[in-house]
Design an enzyme around this catalytic site. Sequence first.
Site, PDB file in Angstrom:
ATOM      1  N   SER A  19      60.810  23.833 -42.051  1.00 21.70           N
ATOM      2  CA  SER A  19      60.095  23.537 -40.810  1.00 21.70           C
ATOM      3  C   SER A  19      61.087  23.161 -39.723  1.00 21.70           C
ATOM      4  CB  SER A  19      59.117  22.375 -41.025  1.00 21.70           C
ATOM      5  OG  SER A  19      58.601  21.906 -39.794  1.00 21.70           O
ATOM      6  N   TYR A  47      57.960  13.736 -43.607  1.00 16.33           N
ATOM      7  CA  TYR A  47      57.879  15.195 -43.590  1.00 16.33           C
ATOM      8  C   TYR A  47      59.188  15.800 -43.104  1.00 16.33           C
ATOM      9  CZ  TYR A  47      56.169  19.910 -42.479  1.00 16.33           C
ATOM     10  OH  TYR A  47      55.999  21.263 -42.416  1.00 16.33           O
TER      11      TYR A  47
END
Length: 272
Positions: free
Chosen positions: A153, A166
């Site tokens: 990501s 995350y």
Amino acid sequence: MASEREQIQKGWTLQSRNYVVTGGSNGIGLATVKALCATGAAGVLFCSRSPCDELLKELQTSYPDSNLYHTAVDVATSDGRQSLVDEAKTVFGGKPIDGLINNVGINIRKPFVEQTPEEFHSMMRTNVDSAYFLCQSFSSLLQSGSTIVNVSSAAGVQSSGTGAAYGMSKAAINQMTKILACEWAARNIRVNAVTPWMTMTPMLKEAVKANPTQLDKVQEWTPMHRLADPSEVANPIVFLCLPASSYITGQVLGVDGGLTAQGFDGPCVTPP
């Protein structure tokens, strides 16, 4: 003897090759399964936590030239990972696989001080442990020319305001990608990652359902001024599986509409 044109064309097909995709029942994972089949993959095994018999039937109908398989496992657990490996051995007849796409991932969006220990560990088990240990477990099933693509990501490259845990998990995937690519280069096994920015997946829709307008800021800040479609992430993943990308390894490819290239959205960038 194949002509030069035929040799070039072989670089752009996955014919006779078999792949495993985690988290393949929706979003980027599902788009990747479809793109692999459309590019000629002989077989694709994908997994998700829940059964998806109807989806499997639809895919088998849409892509009759590829052998498609699904198994319901939780790759955040050691038992789930072993089940996926065993299933791959079964459906592919014990033959080596040509690629592993570590796509599964979760995010529980909370500020740093509000994130609970269980939420933190849940994200690490799903985002990091699954990819790390699946690479280990599938090592013996990989052969010269096989590829691994880790779906990371943009949050693992720079702060995206979507939570520290995350971002940390995706940064770990990026670093693992580089290290493993170097370790396995002698085996001619390539390891790369893609780092998508905001992509309109079911996970994102669920995350913003209480306030969809928060995506307006995302689109405004992104140089291309829009979110990605899952297929726009799946296509680069498949490219990294193709023989045409045979000299690319250890790379973390931004698929982010220009986000990480931009420092400030000044007057020469933003449309009037």
